[in-house]
Design a protein around this motif. Structure first.
Motif, PDB file in Angstrom:
ATOM      1  N   VAL A  41     -43.307 -84.930 -61.924  1.00  7.86           N
ATOM      2  CA  VAL A  41     -43.293 -85.639 -63.080  1.00  7.86           C
ATOM      3  C   VAL A  41     -42.884 -84.065 -63.662  1.00  7.86           C
ATOM      4  CG1 VAL A  41     -44.082 -86.234 -65.785  1.00  7.86           C
ATOM      5  CG2 VAL A  41     -44.857 -87.376 -62.760  1.00  7.86           C
ATOM      6  N   LEU A  42     -41.634 -84.317 -64.614  1.00  6.63           N
ATOM      7  CA  LEU A  42     -41.196 -83.047 -65.438  1.00  6.63           C
ATOM      8  C   LEU A  42     -41.049 -83.142 -66.496  1.00  6.63           C
ATOM      9  CD1 LEU A  42     -38.487 -81.788 -63.240  1.00  6.63           C
ATOM     10  CD2 LEU A  42     -39.908 -80.912 -62.972  1.00  6.63           C
ATOM     11  N   THR A  43     -42.095 -82.134 -67.280  1.00  8.93           N
ATOM     12  CA  THR A  43     -42.715 -82.593 -68.449  1.00  8.93           C
ATOM     13  C   THR A  43     -41.624 -81.408 -69.553  1.00  8.93           C
ATOM     14  OG1 THR A  43     -44.353 -83.715 -68.208  1.00  8.93           O
ATOM     15  CG2 THR A  43     -43.728 -82.871 -70.719  1.00  8.93           C
ATOM     16  N   SER A  44     -40.621 -81.653 -70.200  1.00  2.00           N
ATOM     17  CA  SER A  44     -40.326 -80.552 -71.277  1.00  2.00           C
ATOM     18  C   SER A  44     -41.447 -79.692 -72.699  1.00  2.00           C
ATOM     19  CB  SER A  44     -38.655 -80.351 -72.194  1.00  2.00           C
ATOM     20  OG  SER A  44     -38.659 -81.653 -73.084  1.00  2.00           O
ATOM     21  N   LYS A  62     -38.232 -68.348 -67.360  1.00  2.00           N
ATOM     22  CA  LYS A  62     -38.026 -69.745 -66.242  1.00  2.00           C
ATOM     23  C   LYS A  62     -37.774 -70.162 -67.293  1.00  2.00           C
ATOM     24  CE  LYS A  62     -42.226 -68.798 -65.710  1.00  2.00           C
ATOM     25  NZ  LYS A  62     -43.594 -68.900 -65.791  1.00  2.00           N
ATOM     26  N   CYS A  63     -37.076 -71.961 -67.028  1.00  2.00           N
ATOM     27  CA  CYS A  63     -35.520 -72.155 -68.228  1.00  2.00           C
ATOM     28  C   CYS A  63     -36.175 -73.912 -68.286  1.00  2.00           C
ATOM     29  CB  CYS A  63     -34.336 -72.247 -67.176  1.00  2.00           C
ATOM     30  SG  CYS A  63     -32.797 -73.236 -68.555  1.00  2.00           S
ATOM     31  N   CYS A  64     -35.960 -73.848 -69.531  1.00  2.00           N
ATOM     32  CA  CYS A  64     -36.439 -75.199 -69.050  1.00  2.00           C
ATOM     33  C   CYS A  64     -35.033 -75.890 -70.244  1.00  2.00           C
ATOM     34  CB  CYS A  64     -37.193 -75.816 -70.369  1.00  2.00           C
ATOM     35  SG  CYS A  64     -37.745 -77.560 -71.325  1.00  2.00           S
ATOM     36  N   VAL A  65     -34.731 -77.171 -69.598  1.00  2.00           N
ATOM     37  CA  VAL A  65     -33.411 -77.815 -70.230  1.00  2.00           C
ATOM     38  C   VAL A  65     -33.155 -78.819 -69.898  1.00  2.00           C
ATOM     39  CG1 VAL A  65     -30.696 -78.149 -69.804  1.00  2.00           C
ATOM     40  CG2 VAL A  65     -31.594 -75.846 -68.943  1.00  2.00           C
ATOM     41  N   VAL A  66     -32.831 -80.103 -71.286  1.00  2.00           N
ATOM     42  CA  VAL A  66     -32.550 -81.637 -70.848  1.00  2.00           C
ATOM     43  C   VAL A  66     -31.620 -81.869 -71.656  1.00  2.00           C
ATOM     44  CG1 VAL A  66     -33.379 -83.617 -72.359  1.00  2.00           C
ATOM     45  CG2 VAL A  66     -35.149 -80.885 -71.445  1.00  2.00           C
ATOM     46  N   LEU A  67     -31.165 -82.323 -70.996  1.00  2.00           N
ATOM     47  CA  LEU A  67     -29.952 -82.898 -71.393  1.00  2.00           C
ATOM     48  C   LEU A  67     -29.413 -84.720 -71.615  1.00  2.00           C
ATOM     49  CD1 LEU A  67     -28.544 -81.295 -68.656  1.00  2.00           C
ATOM     50  CD2 LEU A  67     -26.457 -81.349 -70.316  1.00  2.00           C
ATOM     51  N   ARG A  68     -29.631 -84.691 -72.435  1.00  2.00           N
ATOM     52  CA  ARG A  68     -29.788 -86.598 -72.865  1.00  2.00           C
ATOM     53  C   ARG A  68     -27.939 -87.784 -73.825  1.00  2.00           C
ATOM     54  NH1 ARG A  68     -30.950 -89.357 -77.896  1.00  2.00           N
ATOM     55  NH2 ARG A  68     -32.464 -90.740 -77.176  1.00  2.00           N
ATOM     56  N   MET A  81     -24.481 -87.573 -62.420  1.00  2.00           N
ATOM     57  CA  MET A  81     -24.719 -87.515 -63.927  1.00  2.00           C
ATOM     58  C   MET A  81     -25.701 -85.946 -64.061  1.00  2.00           C
ATOM     59  SD  MET A  81     -29.472 -88.546 -62.530  1.00  2.00           S
ATOM     60  CE  MET A  81     -28.324 -90.111 -62.045  1.00  2.00           C
ATOM     61  N   PRO A  82     -25.984 -85.186 -65.233  1.00  2.00           N
ATOM     62  CA  PRO A  82     -25.387 -83.740 -65.400  1.00  2.00           C
ATOM     63  C   PRO A  82     -26.501 -82.734 -64.525  1.00  2.00           C
ATOM     64  CG  PRO A  82     -25.959 -84.246 -67.095  1.00  2.00           C
ATOM     65  CD  PRO A  82     -26.257 -85.748 -66.321  1.00  2.00           C
ATOM     66  N   CYS A  83     -26.952 -83.164 -63.312  1.00  2.00           N
ATOM     67  CA  CYS A  83     -28.049 -81.941 -62.694  1.00  2.00           C
ATOM     68  C   CYS A  83     -27.741 -80.756 -61.970  1.00  2.00           C
ATOM     69  CB  CYS A  83     -28.400 -83.002 -61.416  1.00  2.00           C
ATOM     70  SG  CYS A  83     -29.493 -84.481 -62.277  1.00  2.00           S
ATOM     71  N   GLY A  84     -26.098 -80.365 -61.810  1.00  2.00           N
ATOM     72  CA  GLY A  84     -25.806 -79.573 -61.305  1.00  2.00           C
ATOM     73  C   GLY A  84     -25.690 -78.469 -62.562  1.00  2.00           C
ATOM     74  N   PRO A  85     -24.900 -79.378 -63.747  1.00  2.00           N
ATOM     75  CA  PRO A  85     -24.865 -78.451 -64.669  1.00  2.00           C
ATOM     76  C   PRO A  85     -26.199 -77.836 -65.431  1.00  2.00           C
ATOM     77  CG  PRO A  85     -23.002 -80.538 -65.050  1.00  2.00           C
ATOM     78  CD  PRO A  85     -23.720 -80.199 -63.889  1.00  2.00           C
ATOM     79  N   ALA A  86     -27.561 -78.197 -65.104  1.00  2.00           N
ATOM     80  CA  ALA A  86     -29.071 -77.985 -65.544  1.00  2.00           C
ATOM     81  C   ALA A  86     -28.861 -77.063 -64.984  1.00  2.00           C
ATOM     82  CB  ALA A  86     -29.118 -79.204 -65.159  1.00  2.00           C
ATOM     83  N   THR A  87     -28.419 -76.967 -63.062  1.00  2.00           N
ATOM     84  CA  THR A  87     -29.060 -75.592 -62.951  1.00  2.00           C
ATOM     85  C   THR A  87     -27.836 -74.390 -63.857  1.00  2.00           C
ATOM     86  OG1 THR A  87     -27.186 -75.752 -61.032  1.00  2.00           O
ATOM     87  CG2 THR A  87     -29.089 -77.241 -60.681  1.00  2.00           C
ATOM     88  N   SER A  88     -27.186 -74.849 -63.836  1.00  4.82           N
ATOM     89  CA  SER A  88     -26.506 -73.012 -64.489  1.00  4.82           C
ATOM     90  C   SER A  88     -26.421 -73.347 -66.466  1.00  4.82           C
ATOM     91  CB  SER A  88     -24.368 -73.335 -64.094  1.00  4.82           C
ATOM     92  OG  SER A  88     -24.544 -73.856 -62.739  1.00  4.82           O
ATOM     93  N   ASP A  89     -27.490 -73.140 -66.776  1.00  2.00           N
ATOM     94  CA  ASP A  89     -27.960 -72.795 -67.651  1.00  2.00           C
ATOM     95  C   ASP A  89     -27.987 -71.836 -68.534  1.00  2.00           C
ATOM     96  OD1 ASP A  89     -30.422 -71.207 -65.436  1.00  2.00           O
ATOM     97  OD2 ASP A  89     -30.650 -69.874 -67.716  1.00  2.00           O
ATOM     98  N   GLU A  90     -26.688 -70.734 -68.057  1.00  2.00           N
ATOM     99  CA  GLU A  90     -25.751 -69.187 -68.778  1.00  2.00           C
ATOM    100  C   GLU A  90     -25.167 -70.226 -69.069  1.00  2.00           C
ATOM    101  OE1 GLU A  90     -24.672 -69.457 -64.725  1.00  2.00           O
ATOM    102  OE2 GLU A  90     -26.459 -69.615 -65.720  1.00  2.00           O
ATOM    103  N   GLY A 120     -34.249 -73.625 -73.685  1.00  2.00           N
ATOM    104  CA  GLY A 120     -34.868 -72.787 -73.709  1.00  2.00           C
ATOM    105  C   GLY A 120     -35.878 -71.597 -72.189  1.00  2.00           C
ATOM    106  N   TYR A 121     -36.411 -70.398 -73.098  1.00  3.33           N
ATOM    107  CA  TYR A 121     -37.105 -70.094 -71.573  1.00  3.33           C
ATOM    108  C   TYR A 121     -38.640 -69.672 -72.085  1.00  3.33           C
ATOM    109  CZ  TYR A 121     -31.966 -69.518 -70.833  1.00  3.33           C
ATOM    110  OH  TYR A 121     -30.472 -69.669 -70.664  1.00  3.33           O
ATOM    111  N   PHE A 122     -39.290 -69.537 -71.276  1.00  6.98           N
ATOM    112  CA  PHE A 122     -40.812 -69.753 -70.930  1.00  6.98           C
ATOM    113  C   PHE A 122     -40.840 -68.550 -69.745  1.00  6.98           C
ATOM    114  CE2 PHE A 122     -39.878 -73.637 -68.608  1.00  6.98           C
ATOM    115  CZ  PHE A 122     -40.952 -72.885 -67.486  1.00  6.98           C
TER     116      PHE A 122
END
Length: 244
Positions: free
Chosen positions: A26-29, A152-158, A212-221, A242-244
């Protein structure tokens, strides 16, 4: 709330003994958007993991769902603190109609750092409402960059497209990315993991045929808050970055 990664160590349908028939992550933003994917384990040495580019059949899926969650602190009669958590479903592998569907459980901190979830829900093996226990472990989140100041990075695409009956969510927390997508009756999912600087990102699980954009989510920059990732007729919006 800080983004989190949770791994289920076992499930128990009372009074039966505990077991773990799945790989559940489970991943939670930090805005409490979550993805919960539960892949049935196999009897092979490679367990559930797909080779790069491979697609597992959907009968290997126990359950995958995503939405938003909330928690409130409560106290038992003997003064012990616990959290009553609720997960509101927005997209699910089990049904198209998720309106009003939610799960609820009580989260009890354990001395070993685990969390014991207790509650009552339908046991898929019997179809009957049953008291259950689930033991959860939160591994540390990792930065995928080098250096002392790596974050560490957190990204959510919807994706929300009622015209095409499409709903999808992709969540990245640290070293993991998961995505789910339903279009009408069809469903797809993916799970990715950062394997280190030498190996980079690897797709661990894929089911279904949709991109689905899982690949783009790894390239947060390459992403920006409020930006979009387009593929075919679908538009995925960056709703958290965001970053934490």
């Amino acid at each position: 709330m800080a983004p989190s990664i949770s791994v289920r160590e076992h499930v128990r349908w009372l009074p039966e003994p505990a077991s773990e028939p799945t790989s559940t992550l489970v991943l939670t933003s930090n805005e409490n958007r979550f993805i919960d994917i539960r892949v049935l384990k196999s009897n092979t040495k490679s367990d559930f993991v797909a080779s790069e580019g491979a697609v597992l059949p959907l009968h290997r899926l126990d359950w995958a769902f995503a939405g938003t969650s909330k928690s409130e602190v409560r106290h038992s009669d003997d003064g012990k603190a616990y959290a009553r958590s609720t997960w509101m479903h927005w997209v699910s592998s089990r049904t198209r109609n998720v309106e009003g569907i939610s799960d609820e459980g009580d989260m009890w901190p354990q001395p070993n750092g685990r969390v014991l979830e207790t509650g009552n829900m339908i046991n898929p093996a019997t179809g009957k409402a049953t008291d259950y226990e689930e033991l959860w472990y939160d591994p540390p989140t990792k930065a995928v960059d080098d250096g002392d100041d790596a974050k560490k990075c957190c990204v959510v695409l919807r994706l929300h497209d009622d015209e095409h009956e499409a709903r999808g969510l992709v969540v990245r927390v640290g070293q993991y990315v998961q995505g789910v997508l339903r279009i009408g009756e069809a469903f797809s999912l993916e799970r990715w993991e950062w394997k280190g600087k030498g190996d980079g990102w690897k797709r661990e699980v894929r089911m279904g045929d949709f991109w689905m954009p899982c690949g783009p989510a790894t390239s947060d920059e390459r992403l920006k808050m409020g930006g979009e990732v387009k593929f075919g007729e679908f538009v995925w919006k960056v709703v958290e970055l965001g970053y934490f």
